[in-house]
Design a protein around this motif. Structure first.
Motif, mmCIF file in Angstrom:
data_model
loop_
_atom_site.group_PDB
_atom_site.id
_atom_site.type_symbol
_atom_site.label_atom_id
_atom_site.label_comp_id
_atom_site.label_asym_id
_atom_site.label_seq_id
_atom_site.Cartn_x
_atom_site.Cartn_y
_atom_site.Cartn_z
ATOM 1 N N TRP A 1 1.017 -1.175 0.416
ATOM 2 C CA TRP A 1 -0.156 0.250 -0.026
ATOM 3 C C TRP A 1 1.190 1.178 0.176
ATOM 4 N N GLN A 2 1.684 1.388 0.932
ATOM 5 C CA GLN A 2 2.763 2.580 1.439
ATOM 6 C C GLN A 2 3.970 2.688 0.245
ATOM 7 N N ALA A 3 3.996 2.088 -0.781
ATOM 8 C CA ALA A 3 4.636 2.401 -1.984
ATOM 9 C C ALA A 3 4.314 2.323 -3.563
ATOM 10 N N ALA A 4 2.254 2.984 -3.126
ATOM 11 C CA ALA A 4 2.388 3.793 -4.541
ATOM 12 C C ALA A 4 3.170 4.208 -5.296
ATOM 13 N N TYR A 5 3.935 5.083 -4.620
ATOM 14 C CA TYR A 5 4.262 6.468 -5.150
ATOM 15 C C TYR A 5 5.847 6.582 -4.648
ATOM 16 N N SER A 6 5.968 5.519 -4.564
ATOM 17 C CA SER A 6 7.324 5.321 -3.947
ATOM 18 C C SER A 6 8.626 5.525 -5.733
ATOM 19 N N GLU A 7 9.411 5.860 -5.331
ATOM 20 C CA GLU A 7 10.698 5.038 -6.115
ATOM 21 C C GLU A 7 11.688 4.427 -6.115
ATOM 22 N N PHE A 8 11.892 3.320 -7.205
ATOM 23 C CA PHE A 8 12.592 2.360 -6.693
ATOM 24 C C PHE A 8 14.572 2.388 -6.958
ATOM 25 N N TYR A 9 15.318 1.770 -6.607
ATOM 26 C CA TYR A 9 16.597 1.918 -6.836
ATOM 27 C C TYR A 9 17.420 0.171 -6.712
ATOM 28 N N VAL A 10 17.137 0.044 -7.809
ATOM 29 C CA VAL A 10 18.133 -1.256 -7.614
ATOM 30 C C VAL A 10 19.817 -2.199 -7.954
ATOM 31 N N SER A 11 20.067 -2.169 -6.925
ATOM 32 C CA SER A 11 21.527 -2.272 -6.547
ATOM 33 C C SER A 11 21.930 -4.360 -6.220
ATOM 34 N N ASN A 12 23.004 -4.670 -7.704
ATOM 35 C CA ASN A 12 23.285 -5.722 -7.214
ATOM 36 C C ASN A 12 24.176 -6.722 -5.885
ATOM 37 N N SER A 13 24.337 -5.698 -5.547
ATOM 38 C CA SER A 13 25.243 -5.984 -4.256
ATOM 39 C C SER A 13 23.509 -6.294 -2.998
ATOM 40 N N TYR A 14 24.181 -7.518 -2.528
ATOM 41 C CA TYR A 14 23.748 -7.795 -1.659
ATOM 42 C C TYR A 14 23.429 -7.236 -0.331
ATOM 43 N N TRP A 15 22.206 -7.170 0.582
ATOM 44 C CA TRP A 15 22.439 -6.210 1.625
ATOM 45 C C TRP A 15 24.265 -6.433 2.511
ATOM 46 N N PRO A 16 24.155 -6.984 2.871
ATOM 47 C CA PRO A 16 25.151 -6.799 4.195
ATOM 48 C C PRO A 16 26.349 -6.330 2.883
ATOM 49 N N ASP A 17 26.633 -6.371 1.811
ATOM 50 C CA ASP A 17 27.844 -5.859 1.462
ATOM 51 C C ASP A 17 27.803 -4.925 0.526
ATOM 52 N N PHE A 18 26.423 -4.077 0.986
ATOM 53 C CA PHE A 18 26.101 -2.565 0.015
ATOM 54 C C PHE A 18 26.405 -1.641 1.222
ATOM 55 N N THR A 19 26.752 -0.819 0.246
ATOM 56 C CA THR A 19 28.150 0.033 0.855
ATOM 57 C C THR A 19 27.522 1.563 0.675
ATOM 58 N N LYS A 20 27.843 2.197 2.071
ATOM 59 C CA LYS A 20 27.433 3.220 2.188
ATOM 60 C C LYS A 20 27.940 4.362 0.865
ATOM 61 N N ALA A 21 28.874 4.140 0.626
ATOM 62 C CA ALA A 21 28.894 5.205 -1.032
ATOM 63 C C ALA A 21 27.672 4.458 -2.252
ATOM 64 N N GLU A 22 27.451 3.187 -2.178
ATOM 65 C CA GLU A 22 26.331 2.851 -3.086
ATOM 66 C C GLU A 22 24.724 3.491 -2.621
ATOM 67 N N PHE A 23 24.799 3.192 -1.106
ATOM 68 C CA PHE A 23 23.211 4.435 -0.628
ATOM 69 C C PHE A 23 23.661 5.367 -1.269
ATOM 70 N N PHE A 24 24.921 6.652 -1.440
ATOM 71 C CA PHE A 24 24.350 7.785 -1.480
ATOM 72 C C PHE A 24 24.503 7.723 -3.372
ATOM 73 N N ASP A 25 24.356 6.963 -3.870
ATOM 74 C CA ASP A 25 24.860 7.121 -5.255
ATOM 75 C C ASP A 25 22.983 7.143 -5.642
ATOM 76 N N ALA A 26 22.644 5.840 -4.654
ATOM 77 C CA ALA A 26 21.040 5.844 -4.411
ATOM 78 C C ALA A 26 20.011 7.059 -4.234
ATOM 79 N N ILE A 27 20.707 7.594 -4.202
ATOM 80 C CA ILE A 27 20.406 9.088 -3.069
ATOM 81 C C ILE A 27 20.538 9.813 -3.634
ATOM 82 N N GLU A 28 21.698 9.779 -4.459
ATOM 83 C CA GLU A 28 22.028 10.855 -5.815
ATOM 84 C C GLU A 28 20.957 10.678 -7.014
ATOM 85 N N ASN A 29 20.698 9.445 -7.533
ATOM 86 C CA ASN A 29 19.839 9.051 -8.479
ATOM 87 C C ASN A 29 18.866 9.111 -7.960
ATOM 88 N N TYR A 30 18.099 9.387 -6.743
ATOM 89 C CA TYR A 30 16.491 9.852 -6.638
ATOM 90 C C TYR A 30 16.753 11.427 -6.619
#
Length: 107
Positions: A66-95
């Motif tokens: 329900w809550q994702a109706a207007y959410s934007e999605f970002y897909v990373s090939n990294s698995y959660w334990p390997d998702f880095t701070k740099a990738e997080f900032f890339d996702a934010i910049e993309n958004y």
């Protein structure tokens, strides 16, 4: 209509919608968008603007249906334990560079 936030972690999106409708019915509330939103387990939290999917997954996976109706999605090939701070900032910049229309058509 709120439920303790401690129950949120194990709830699926389908369960959340069904329990919201059950609560509305029990309380005699009209089933409309406002009441559904008020009766969801996440009623005290804002809808997510960005959902980051790790592991290269392109699906919602019964999460925040329900809550994702207007959410934007970002897909990373990294698995959660390997998702880095740099990738997080890339996702934010993309958004930040997206044209959000909240369901509207681009003119």
């Amino acid at each position: 209509c709120n439920i303790s936030s401690s129950t949120i972690s194990n709830a699926s999106g389908k369960y959340d919608i069904v329990q919201a409708y059950q609560k509305m019915q029990a309380q005699g509330l009209e089933p409309n968008e406002e009441n559904v939103s008020k009766c969801l387990l996440t009623a005290n939290y804002p809808d997510p603007d960005l959902i980051i999917r790790t592991g290269g997954e392109y699906r919602i996976s019964n999460y925040f249906l329900w809550q994702a109706a207007y959410s934007e999605f970002y897909v990373s090939n990294s698995y959660w334990p390997d998702f880095t701070k740099a990738e997080f900032f890339d996702a934010i910049e993309n958004y930040k560079n997206r044209d959000r229309r909240f369901g509207g058509v681009k003119q």
